[in-house]
Design an enzyme around this catalytic site. Structure first.
Site, PDB file in Angstrom:
ATOM      1  N   ASP A  42      45.979 -15.101 -48.597  1.00 44.42           N
ATOM      2  CA  ASP A  42      44.949 -14.163 -49.066  1.00 44.42           C
ATOM      3  C   ASP A  42      43.634 -14.781 -48.591  1.00 44.42           C
ATOM      4  O   ASP A  42      43.637 -15.560 -47.625  1.00 44.42           O
ATOM      5  CB  ASP A  42      45.009 -13.986 -50.594  1.00 44.42           C
ATOM      6  CG  ASP A  42      44.196 -12.789 -51.089  1.00 44.42           C
ATOM      7  OD1 ASP A  42      44.688 -11.656 -51.019  1.00 44.42           O
ATOM      8  OD2 ASP A  42      43.040 -12.979 -51.551  1.00 44.42           O
TER       9      ASP A  42
ATOM     10  N   LYS B  50      50.520 -13.535 -58.073  1.00 44.18           N
ATOM     11  CA  LYS B  50      49.361 -13.980 -57.282  1.00 44.18           C
ATOM     12  C   LYS B  50      49.014 -15.401 -57.699  1.00 44.18           C
ATOM     13  O   LYS B  50      49.292 -15.801 -58.824  1.00 44.18           O
ATOM     14  CB  LYS B  50      48.156 -13.066 -57.560  1.00 44.18           C
ATOM     15  CG  LYS B  50      47.088 -13.117 -56.493  1.00 44.18           C
ATOM     16  CD  LYS B  50      47.430 -12.192 -55.334  1.00 44.18           C
ATOM     17  CE  LYS B  50      46.478 -12.286 -54.178  1.00 44.18           C
ATOM     18  NZ  LYS B  50      46.668 -11.188 -53.227  1.00 44.18           N
TER      19      LYS B  50
HETATM   20  P1  NDP Z   1      39.967 -13.999 -45.045  1.00 47.09           P
HETATM   21  O1  NDP Z   1      39.730 -15.250 -45.773  1.00 47.09           O
HETATM   22  O2  NDP Z   1      40.681 -14.030 -43.746  1.00 47.09           O
HETATM   23  O3  NDP Z   1      38.605 -13.204 -44.820  1.00 47.09           O
HETATM   24  C1  NDP Z   1      37.813 -12.853 -45.887  1.00 47.09           C
HETATM   25  C2  NDP Z   1      36.565 -12.171 -45.369  1.00 47.09           C
HETATM   26  O4  NDP Z   1      35.842 -11.602 -46.461  1.00 47.09           O
HETATM   27  C3  NDP Z   1      35.620 -13.139 -44.682  1.00 47.09           C
HETATM   28  O5  NDP Z   1      34.878 -12.472 -43.713  1.00 47.09           O
HETATM   29  C4  NDP Z   1      34.743 -13.580 -45.847  1.00 47.09           C
HETATM   30  O6  NDP Z   1      33.477 -14.070 -45.463  1.00 47.09           O
HETATM   31  C5  NDP Z   1      34.597 -12.293 -46.618  1.00 47.09           C
HETATM   32  N1  NDP Z   1      34.382 -12.628 -48.035  1.00 47.09           N
HETATM   33  C6  NDP Z   1      35.232 -13.258 -48.861  1.00 47.09           C
HETATM   34  N2  NDP Z   1      34.693 -13.445 -50.061  1.00 47.09           N
HETATM   35  C7  NDP Z   1      33.478 -12.892 -50.005  1.00 47.09           C
HETATM   36  C8  NDP Z   1      32.434 -12.754 -50.939  1.00 47.09           C
HETATM   37  N3  NDP Z   1      32.542 -13.232 -52.192  1.00 47.09           N
HETATM   38  N4  NDP Z   1      31.318 -12.111 -50.538  1.00 47.09           N
HETATM   39  C9  NDP Z   1      31.219 -11.634 -49.283  1.00 47.09           C
HETATM   40  N5  NDP Z   1      32.168 -11.747 -48.343  1.00 47.09           N
HETATM   41  C10 NDP Z   1      33.274 -12.367 -48.707  1.00 47.09           C
HETATM   42  O7  NDP Z   1      40.765 -13.054 -46.073  1.00 47.09           O
HETATM   43  P2  NDP Z   1      41.597 -11.731 -45.788  1.00 47.09           P
HETATM   44  O8  NDP Z   1      41.047 -11.004 -44.629  1.00 47.09           O
HETATM   45  O9  NDP Z   1      43.020 -12.092 -45.807  1.00 47.09           O
HETATM   46  O10 NDP Z   1      41.325 -10.900 -47.131  1.00 47.09           O
HETATM   47  C11 NDP Z   1      40.286  -9.943 -47.244  1.00 47.09           C
HETATM   48  C12 NDP Z   1      40.588  -9.000 -48.397  1.00 47.09           C
HETATM   49  O11 NDP Z   1      41.834  -8.324 -48.148  1.00 47.09           O
HETATM   50  C13 NDP Z   1      40.775  -9.661 -49.765  1.00 47.09           C
HETATM   51  O12 NDP Z   1      40.316  -8.779 -50.764  1.00 47.09           O
HETATM   52  C14 NDP Z   1      42.278  -9.797 -49.884  1.00 47.09           C
HETATM   53  O13 NDP Z   1      42.701  -9.883 -51.225  1.00 47.09           O
HETATM   54  C15 NDP Z   1      42.719  -8.509 -49.238  1.00 47.09           C
HETATM   55  N6  NDP Z   1      44.084  -8.443 -48.734  1.00 47.09           N
HETATM   56  C16 NDP Z   1      44.566  -9.382 -47.862  1.00 47.09           C
HETATM   57  C17 NDP Z   1      45.851  -9.275 -47.369  1.00 47.09           C
HETATM   58  C18 NDP Z   1      46.389 -10.215 -46.356  1.00 47.09           C
HETATM   59  O14 NDP Z   1      47.513 -10.007 -45.905  1.00 47.09           O
HETATM   60  N7  NDP Z   1      45.652 -11.243 -45.939  1.00 47.09           N
HETATM   61  C19 NDP Z   1      46.744  -8.206 -47.823  1.00 47.09           C
HETATM   62  C20 NDP Z   1      46.114  -7.220 -48.678  1.00 47.09           C
HETATM   63  C21 NDP Z   1      44.849  -7.375 -49.115  1.00 47.09           C
HETATM   64  P3  NDP Z   1      33.217 -15.652 -45.504  1.00 47.09           P
HETATM   65  O15 NDP Z   1      34.029 -16.232 -44.389  1.00 47.09           O
HETATM   66  O16 NDP Z   1      31.766 -15.788 -45.317  1.00 47.09           O
HETATM   67  O17 NDP Z   1      33.675 -16.135 -46.857  1.00 47.09           O
HETATM   68  O1  2IT Z   2      46.913  -8.817 -51.470  1.00 45.83           O
HETATM   69  C1  2IT Z   2      47.958  -8.885 -50.802  1.00 45.83           C
HETATM   70  O2  2IT Z   2      48.775  -7.965 -50.782  1.00 45.83           O
HETATM   71  C2  2IT Z   2      48.183 -10.107 -50.007  1.00 45.83           C
HETATM   72  N1  2IT Z   2      47.338 -10.985 -49.987  1.00 45.83           N
HETATM   73  C3  2IT Z   2      49.459 -10.260 -49.236  1.00 45.83           C
HETATM   74  C4  2IT Z   2      50.568 -10.750 -50.118  1.00 45.83           C
HETATM   75  C5  2IT Z   2      51.853 -11.122 -49.429  1.00 45.83           C
HETATM   76  O3  2IT Z   2      52.729 -11.606 -50.155  1.00 45.83           O
HETATM   77  O4  2IT Z   2      51.997 -10.940 -48.227  1.00 45.83           O
END
Ligand code: NDP
Ligand code: 2IT
Length: 444
Positions: free
Chosen positions: A165, A125
């Site tokens: 992420d 990561k």
């Molecule tokens: P994005 O940046 O696309 O979206 C994040 C969302 O979560 C936004 O709505 C954001 O609000 C909110 N958020 C982030 N930080 C905070 C905080 N400290 N307090 C409140 N709200 C918060 O990210 P993703 O959708 O990609 O990721 C969301 C979650 O999923 C994370 O935990 C990530 O690690 C996990 N994840 C992502 C994957 C991927 O493929 N993208 C895969 C597996 C897990 P705001 O815009 O206001 O910051």
């Molecule tokens: O938390 C996760 O699994 C991710 N942000 C996706 C990682 C990836 O390599 O696609």
């Protein structure tokens, strides 16, 4: 004393002031006590001590120039945690809260998640404390180019393959990829989540959210329930939340609320996802804007989306967003299933409330693995210099998620833990990595 307690105490001593990392390690080690009892050879070979120590941690300065001509300095990270079963794989997070402890917790979780996918990917990561909010495209590009200038020395298609992420989506991956190619003169699948015209995979954008729903669907189906007619609340409104919402709707459920870090919207007749995509993916604005599209929706400032009554709750924002009090509220409101789209969104106390009250609980390591699994499918297509259709990738994703559910529930049963998917996912993910580390000797 428990076999792994000493390992836990060493982790705390060796990694002070990193509570998220301690939390992630504790949960896994607690699940693995039963494995340590059954596999003394893993204890003897130091597998547990080794697996909690990253193989390599890289921290670097990221200087860039803002639109006012001022020099800015951020800190960059890449933690290469475990390469026993494949090249390091995991996302990059750009958020002001990022520090080494956050990247280590995420990298540690990634080892087991990636193992669960059944695909050959190790755990890693990275990220930065850079805040993309309010930055111009030029500033984002300047930051990404500087970040990649250092990161490029440490990654490669067979070494370490980053992705997105929080705060890193298609735009950022584009700037990062462009800089890598320019530095290395090499067009290669060194990042995933790429655009469809330059090596990206269909379904990668949707994969985490879709995969989450495929997993939760399996879990609730085993208890005779389905998404059909269910009321669903989702936290977050980023990549994972949006595509989880899309799949819930396709499966016949109704999504009534979404949030961001400022507040949440409640639209009782069902969220209009086209409006959300316009606000978040195109305009990059706050979720509050939704009320401009639908006057009958309600915006509330602050945290608390979990106060809205639902059957199924999918936390898809960030770590520790759901605490004990939130969990109790969800239970009191009749929520019967929770699926973690985010990484570690529920505190240990919250998880206990769900388990004690018979709420079906899908842990993030298993339930959100669809994103990285589809990243591995992107790597596969890049190696073949070929691409599969949307239907082909979606079908593979669905089968992978079903496989993760089966592996997690079978591991729980094999160790006498009923249908505890938290422990089952940790055990199933661990066993494959442990076997590989054992076979490869004291290499790392
Ligand atoms: P994005 O940046 O696309 O979206 C994040 C969302 O979560 C936004 O709505 C954001 O609000 C909110 N958020 C982030 N930080 C905070 C905080 N400290 N307090 C409140 N709200 C918060 O990210 P993703 O959708 O990609 O990721 C969301 C979650 O999923 C994370 O935990 C990530 O690690 C996990 N994840 C992502 C994957 C991927 O493929 N993208 C895969 C597996 C897990 P705001 O815009 O206001 O910051
Ligand atoms: O938390 C996760 O699994 C991710 N942000 C996706 C990682 C990836 O390599 O696609």
């Amino acid at each position: 004393m428990k076999i792994l307690e000493k390992t836990m105490q060493n982790v705390i001593k060796r990694n002070p002031s990193e509570p998220e990392f301690h939390q992630a390690v504790r949960e896994v080690l607690e699940s693995l006590e039963v494995v340590a009892e059954r596999h003394p050879e893993y204890v003897e070979a130091g597998i547990f001590e080794r697996i909690v120590e990253p193989e390599r941690q890289i921290m670097f300065r990221v200087p860039w120039i803002d639109d006012n001509g001022n020099v800015q300095v951020n800190r960059g990270f890449r933690v290469q945690f475990n390469s026993a079963i494949g090249p390091y794989k995991g996302g990059l997070r750009f958020h002001p809260s990022v520090y080494l402890g956050i990247i280590k917790f995420l990298g540690f979780e990634q080892i087991f998640k990636n193992s669960l996918t059944g695909l050959p990917i190790g755990g890693g990561k990275g990220g930065s404390d850079f805040d993309p909010k309010g930055k111009s495209d030029r500033e984002i590009m300047a930051f990404c180019q500087s970040f990649m200038t250092e990161l490029s020395k440490h990654i490669g298609e067979d070494t370490d393959v980053p992705a997105g992420d929080i705060g890193v989506g298609g735009r950022e991956i584009g700037y990062l990829f462009g800089q890598y190619k320019r530095l290395k003169n090499n067009f290669t699948g060194v990042l995933t989540g790429k655009g469809l015209t330059w090596g990206g995979s269909l379904v990668r954008k949707e994969a985490t959210g879709y995969g989450l729903c495929y997993f939760v669907d399996e879990m609730i189906k085993a208890k005779g329930k389905s998404f059909k007619g269910a009321t669903v609340v989702i936290s977050g409104s980023g990549n994972v939340a949006i595509y989880a919402a899309e799949k819930v709707m396709q499966l016949g459920g109704k999504v009534v609320a979404l949030s961001d870090s400022n507040g949440y919207i409640h639209h009782a007749c069902g969220i209009d996802l086209d409006a959300v995509k316009q606000i978040k993916e195109v305009d990059r604005k706050r979720i509050k804007e939704y009320t401009n599209y639908h006057v009958d929706s309600i915006y509330t400032e602050g945290a608390g989306v979990y106060n809205i009554k639902c059957d199924i709750f999918l936390p898809c924002a960030t770590q520790n967003e759901v605490d004990e009090k939130a969990a109790k509220t969800l239970v009191a409101n009749g929520c019967y299933a929770v699926g973690e789209g985010a990484n570690m969104p529920c505190t240990p106390e919250a998880i206990k409330v769900f388990q004690d009250n018979g709420v079906l609980f899908a842990p993030g390591k298993a339930a959100n693995a669809g994103g990285v699994a589809t990243s591995a499918l992107e790597m596969c297509q890049n190696s073949m210099r070929y691409s599969w259709t949307f239907e082909e990738v979606d079908e593979k994703l669905k089968n992978i998620m079903k496989g993760i559910y089966k592996a997690s529930s079978e591991a729980a049963k094999a160790y006498g833990l009923d249908d505890n998917l938290v422990a089952g996912a940790n055990i199933a993910g661990f066993l494959k990595v442990a076997e590989a580390m054992y076979a490869q000797g004291i290499a790392y």
